[in-house]
Design an enzyme around this catalytic site. Sequence first.
Site, PDB file in Angstrom:
ATOM      1  N   HIS A   1      -3.648  -5.694   2.425  1.00  0.00           N
ATOM      2  CA  HIS A   1      -3.373  -5.975   3.800  1.00  0.00           C
ATOM      3  C   HIS A   1      -3.790  -7.557   4.070  1.00  0.00           C
ATOM      4  CE1 HIS A   1      -2.134  -1.717   4.416  1.00  0.00           C
ATOM      5  NE2 HIS A   1      -3.308  -1.381   3.470  1.00  0.00           N
TER       6      HIS A   1
ATOM      7  N   CYS B   1       0.896  -1.283  -0.049  1.00  0.00           N
ATOM      8  CA  CYS B   1       0.063   0.304  -0.128  1.00  0.00           C
ATOM      9  C   CYS B   1       0.938   1.388  -0.035  1.00  0.00           C
ATOM     10  CB  CYS B   1      -0.969  -0.034   1.179  1.00  0.00           C
ATOM     11  SG  CYS B   1      -2.509   0.971   1.104  1.00  0.00           S
TER      12      CYS B   1
HETATM   13  N1  GLN Z   1      -2.040   6.915   1.878  1.00  0.00           N
HETATM   14  C1  GLN Z   1      -2.284   5.938   0.934  1.00  0.00           C
HETATM   15  C2  GLN Z   1      -3.669   6.099  -0.072  1.00  0.00           C
HETATM   16  O1  GLN Z   1      -4.426   6.009   0.654  1.00  0.00           O
HETATM   17  C3  GLN Z   1      -2.040   4.436   1.303  1.00  0.00           C
HETATM   18  C4  GLN Z   1      -2.988   4.086   2.359  1.00  0.00           C
HETATM   19  C5  GLN Z   1      -2.491   2.632   3.043  1.00  0.00           C
HETATM   20  O2  GLN Z   1      -1.226   2.425   3.069  1.00  0.00           O
HETATM   21  N2  GLN Z   1      -3.510   2.048   3.565  1.00  0.00           N
HETATM   22  O3  GLN Z   1      -3.589   5.664  -1.031  1.00  0.00           O
END
Ligand code: GLN
Length: 242
Positions: free
Chosen positions: A195, A94
Amino acid sequence: MGDTSLRLVWVYPDLLSTYGDQGNALVVERRAQQRGLEVQRIDIRSDQPVPTSGDIYLIGGGEDRPQRLAAERLRRDGGLNRAVDNGAIVFSVCAGYQIIGHEFINDLGKREPGLGLLDVTSGRGEAERCVGDVLADIDDRLGLPQLTGFENHQGVTHVGPNARPFARVRLGKGNGTGDGTEGAWQDTVFGTYMHGPVLARNPLIADLLIKLALDVNALPPVDDRWYEALRGERIAAAVQPA
Ligand code: GLN
């Protein structure tokens, strides 16, 4: 590396570790130990230099501001890039995935340079966040079973010609570009939006990372009953939400 030890680096747990992504480090560590490997796990906080001699580097997800701080510090540090030049393996999730690409949109709405370790470029999705369970078919070349994971991101990621999509979604958004791709990989560098923690749901990905680190084609089998039970549960819940 020697054939009985593994140096596992968990990058910036103080900035990048949402949704239990630290579980990825636990899974790699455990599955390597089950194969008789000695594992040296090194957790590197964002005020410490990133060692260049690791075998596997894991990077998790994060909120937008910590993501920018992590990108700034990793660029300044340079250790992760040097490690990849030395052949290290990177598995990122992510925010970590976006950081290792060419650029992403930061919390200030600006284009933030990434580390350029993976040929992907991230923007910001105009539509609603991509949130929910994901099922996807992993690139055939990697020889892995169906990917199960959970996504929660605003970013959308385009895969460039030097990288390949990690998977194709059956359910969920993945890279969020509408082309059905999820994640990306290029040589020894992997990125995913999943995740879960993703390696707990997909332990054969952890095994792939270990095989790449050891430069072997196969690992001794381990008892996968618990993992299979978890996988089955999550896949069933994804197909038929409660
Ligand atoms: N901040 C990033 C996004 O919203 C990654 C979010 C995350 O790692 N869950 O795309």
